[in-house]
Enzyme design. Structure first.
Site, PDB file in Angstrom:
ATOM      1  N   LYS A 102      36.907 -78.005 -15.516  1.00 35.48           N
ATOM      2  CA  LYS A 102      36.844 -78.080 -14.346  1.00 35.48           C
ATOM      3  C   LYS A 102      35.408 -77.802 -13.814  1.00 35.48           C
ATOM      4  CE  LYS A 102      37.166 -76.350 -10.480  1.00 35.48           C
ATOM      5  NZ  LYS A 102      36.910 -75.820  -9.357  1.00 35.48           N
ATOM      6  N   LYS A 146      27.479 -69.977  -6.988  1.00 37.57           N
ATOM      7  CA  LYS A 146      28.768 -70.413  -7.836  1.00 37.57           C
ATOM      8  C   LYS A 146      28.733 -70.770  -9.208  1.00 37.57           C
ATOM      9  CE  LYS A 146      33.207 -69.163  -8.976  1.00 37.57           C
ATOM     10  NZ  LYS A 146      34.115 -69.308  -7.626  1.00 37.57           N
TER      11      LYS A 146
END
Length: 314
Positions: A237, A169
């Site tokens: 983030k 990811k």
């Protein structure tokens, strides 16, 4: 099989609705009680804490903001580890730190549970339709046990042992963010040199420069909303986690760092709740160019699930 779901934000709510559509009994929890309304309206039962969800479920799916939030779900005062995990499965779809998540999974496993990581790629429209792609790591036995739940939300892509899903990811998002930032430079350059944005977009698709970002996200620039369903706060983030992973592996990261800086600038100018593609608006504004294109550009959050479309639901 009773399925628990923790984290009912933009992506999580729609993913959970697809699990419910598949016929599973559900228990749900979010730190914002109102976020549970869409699920309780279709028969899911509300819970009071992560531990409560785990106790009442066979499989718990989590999809929260990031490392701090998922650590709280597992290790917190009312987290998973405060009760027995024996015979329970935990499927985490959060974009998080592989190092942290491997540690949390080991603790969950030590208490008798089966952890599976399944971070997702795609946008909110994929979550609505139920065709998200999930990078899935874990033992064969654990993955097969939760396969029906994962496939209710989309496509399962095996990446090996637990933790590899988070790695997949992060490097996926690394390429996504770099391309998103580069698209702004390419589009503005093309327009200043006489090639209009819609023509540029049409001829780029299918060529060597094509990508999901170009196909899916450029219309949000044309429409001028820049897709707030994935805000700059989430981009920053993710980029922080990507740089952390690259530091751990000792990998050169000049392109990633430059992209991170560009997203930081977008956040400073337009706010952390601004859409991800405002990273391109930085270049537009500095060049005093607008990339608006008239048209009926369907926003990702306006996509309707096939079942709702047949029922006439909007």
């Amino acid at each position: 099989m009773i399925v628990g779901f923790i984290g009912l934000g933009t992506m999580g709510r729609n993913a959970a609705l697809n699990i419910r559509r598949a016929g599973f009994e559900m228990v749900v929890y979010d730190i914002r009680p109102q976020s549970m309304d869409a699920l309780t309206a279709v028969g899911a039962l509300p819970a009071t804490s992560p531990a409560d969800v785990l106790e009442r479920s066979d499989v718990v799916v989590t999809m929260v903001f990031g490392p701090r939030e998922i650590e709280q779900v597992v290790r917190g005062e009312n987290g998973f580890l405060t009760i027995s995990c024996a015979g329970k499965y935990w499927v985490d779809m959060t974009t998080s730190s592989p190092k942290l998540m491997r540690a949390l999974a080991a603790e969950f496993q030590a208490k008798g549970g089966g952890p599976v990581d399944a971070p997702v790629t795609g946008s909110v429209d994929a979550a609505i339709r139920g065709d998200m792609t999930m990078f899935v790591g874990g033992t064969d036995a654990d993955v097969e046990a939760v396969r029906p739940v994962i496939e209710a939300m989309g496509e399962l892509r095996r990446v090996g042992p637990y933790g590899n899903g988070y790695v997949a990811k992060l490097v996926n998002n690394q390429l996504w963010k770099i391309h998103a930032a580069a698209i702004g430079e390419a589009m503005v350059t093309a327009k200043l040199a006489g090639l209009e944005p819609e023509v540029w977009w049409r001829v780029m698709k299918g060529g060597a420069a094509d990508s999901f970002v170009l196909q899916h996200d450029v219309p949000s620039i044309f429409a001028g909303h820049y897709d707030p369903s994935f805000p700059i706060a989430l981009c920053l983030k993710d980029l922080g986690l990507i740089e952390e992973l690259m530091t751990e592996t000792g990998t050169r990261n000049e392109l990633t760092r430059a992209t991170h800086d560009r997203f930081k600038l977008a956040g400073e100018r337009y706010g952390l709740s601004a859409g991800e593609m405002t990273v391109c608006k930085v270049i537009e504004d500095d060049a005093n160019v607008a990339l608006r294109v008239a048209g009926d550009w369907l926003a990702p959050w306006d996509v309707v699930h096939a079942a709702d479309s047949k029922a006439g639901v909007r």
